[in-house]
Design an enzyme around this catalytic site. Structure first.
Site, PDB file in Angstrom:
ATOM      1  N   THR A  13       0.815  -1.224   0.000  1.00 21.53           N
ATOM      2  CA  THR A  13       0.000   0.000   0.000  1.00 21.53           C
ATOM      3  C   THR A  13       0.843   1.266   0.000  1.00 21.53           C
ATOM      4  OG1 THR A  13      -1.857  -1.069   1.094  1.00 21.53           O
ATOM      5  CG2 THR A  13      -1.673   1.299   1.398  1.00 21.53           C
ATOM      6  N   SER A  57       1.862  -7.886  -0.924  1.00 18.44           N
ATOM      7  CA  SER A  57       2.726  -8.652  -0.023  1.00 18.44           C
ATOM      8  C   SER A  57       2.432 -10.157   0.062  1.00 18.44           C
ATOM      9  CB  SER A  57       2.765  -8.024   1.362  1.00 18.44           C
ATOM     10  OG  SER A  57       1.556  -8.164   2.042  1.00 18.44           O
ATOM     11  N   THR A  89       1.494  -4.374   4.303  1.00 23.29           N
ATOM     12  CA  THR A  89       1.345  -4.709   5.724  1.00 23.29           C
ATOM     13  C   THR A  89       0.695  -6.074   5.938  1.00 23.29           C
ATOM     14  OG1 THR A  89      -0.782  -3.582   5.795  1.00 23.29           O
ATOM     15  CG2 THR A  89       1.173  -2.293   6.400  1.00 23.29           C
ATOM     16  N   ASP A  90       0.039  -6.608   4.908  1.00 25.01           N
ATOM     17  CA  ASP A  90      -0.692  -7.867   5.097  1.00 25.01           C
ATOM     18  C   ASP A  90       0.209  -8.995   5.588  1.00 25.01           C
ATOM     19  OD1 ASP A  90      -2.889  -6.511   4.248  1.00 25.01           O
ATOM     20  OD2 ASP A  90      -3.209  -7.657   2.401  1.00 25.01           O
TER      21      ASP A  90
HETATM   22  N1  GLU Z   1      -3.178  -3.874   2.976  1.00 25.44           N
HETATM   23  C1  GLU Z   1      -1.958  -4.071   2.281  1.00 25.44           C
HETATM   24  C2  GLU Z   1      -0.927  -3.062   2.709  1.00 25.44           C
HETATM   25  O1  GLU Z   1      -1.134  -2.462   3.741  1.00 25.44           O
HETATM   26  C3  GLU Z   1      -2.105  -4.154   0.784  1.00 25.44           C
HETATM   27  C4  GLU Z   1      -1.756  -5.490   0.275  1.00 25.44           C
HETATM   28  C5  GLU Z   1      -0.328  -5.824   0.638  1.00 25.44           C
HETATM   29  O2  GLU Z   1      -0.119  -6.240   1.789  1.00 25.44           O
HETATM   30  O3  GLU Z   1       0.555  -5.638  -0.194  1.00 25.44           O
HETATM   31  O4  GLU Z   1       0.092  -2.811   2.120  1.00 25.44           O
END
Ligand code: GLU
Length: 333
Positions: A13, A57, A89-90
């Protein structure tokens, strides 16, 4: 002369920009663009930016992280003071855990990301990146290993968990709490985790596969048998409570444990697995009798990664048991 910090971007993200469709944002920002969004960084460090991968991720692989660990150790050998890794963050708790095991140098490695993408009001990526660099530069952060900095808090890679889908305060550390915080442009470290628990980098080309299965009431062992037939090399069960499964699963789990390492963790994600409290079919005492390995406090997500890294290095059952046990006795028995 300012100290050098290497920033590796892997996507996520924090690196997502204006949508080209009506379906949402997508990957668009290079490492250089992330750095350029935080001009204050130029006051504290000479930043070397590298777009290492550009992925959501969940698509990051163990091989990607092994390559990253090698690259990080090279940078430290070349004199950089600290390393920052940006990613989605995932799975940040997973990448950070793996890098924590694989990087040899004692200098700080700090993971960060963003919960709010750059097109939203109040994106958290720039502040998180600034704070991650502050932490990477902090003398007291040496020897700790890999950390995750999000929302003004410093977490040890081994404890941190993502516990919310969207909140900037999504990250918490169990069972031991955050190890520090950011205050007035300083990274404050107040706790140092015991032992680094390093694992040598593997040379495996075809990596083993470990499946993690979550358990709920009234489940049977069909998926356990299917996983065996699918050729998995290891299994982690996210059992209920302190390590309990329905009676209907026990035989399949026992069968699996005679063929591959089967670890039981707790789906609660907080607290340690039991070993000697309950005596009923499917209780922890039954699982131990059937040859399963207790995860301790590590939790299913990180237990799967630990088992994968051990299997990649060719570890046998005794070594695997000892490795899980050691995490519960970081000062020795
Ligand atoms: N929610 C994720 C992030 O915070 C997006 C998907 C990922 O983890 O790349 O980056």
């Amino acid at each position: 002369m300012l100290p050098r910090v290497s920033v590796f971007s892997l996507g996520g993200t924090i690196a997502m920009g204006a949508a080209t469709s009506d379906k949402g944002v997508s990957l668009s920002h290079s490492a250089e663009m992330l750095i350029a969004a935080v001009p204050k960084l130029a006051d504290i460090a000479e930043i070397e930016a590298q777009s290492f991968r550009q992925l959501p991720s969940p698509d990051i692989t163990i091989s990607d992280l092994e390559a990253l660990a090698r690259e990080i150790d090279k940078r430290f050998a070349d004199g950089v003071r600290g390393v920052v890794v940006t990613q989605g963050t995932d799975t940040i708790e997973e990448s950070a855990f793996i890098i924590d095991r694989l990087v040899k140098d004692n200098a700080p490695v700090v993971f960060t990301g963003a919960m709010r993408n750059p097109t939203m009001p109040g994106p958290d990526g720039p502040a998180n990146l600034y704070h991650a660099v502050l932490t990477a530069l902090e003398q007291q952060a040496r020897g700790i290993g890999t950390m995750v900095v999000m929302n003004d808090e410093i977490h040890a890679a081994r404890y941190v968990q993502k516990l919310h889908t969207t909140s900037p305060a999504a990250f918490h550390s169990y069972p031991a709490g955050a190890i520090g915080w950011i205050i007035e442009n300083q990274a404050r470290i107040v706790t140092r985790p015991a032992s680094r628990f390093p694992i040598a980098l593997s040379t495996a080309h075809h990596g083993p596969r470990v499946v993690r299965l979550a358990v709920g009431l009234d489940e049977d062992g069909a998926l356990v048998d299917l996983a065996l037939r699918a050729g998995y090399d290891g299994m982690v069960i996210d059992a209920t409570g302190g390590g309990h499964v329905p009676k209907a699963m026990t035989e399949a789990l026992g069968r699996a444990a005679t063929r591959i390492p089967v670890v039981y963790a707790s789906r609660t994600r907080h607290g340690e697995t039991m070993q000697s409290t309950y005596d009923f079919p499917g209780a922890e005492t039954d699982l131990l009798d059937r040859g399963l390995i207790p995860a301790g406090w590590l939790g299913g997500i990180k237990s799967r990664l630990l088992l994968l890294l051990l299997l990649r290095n060719g570890a046998g059952e005794d070594e695997i048991r000892q490795a899980f046990d050691a995490w519960c006795h970081p000062f020795g028995r």
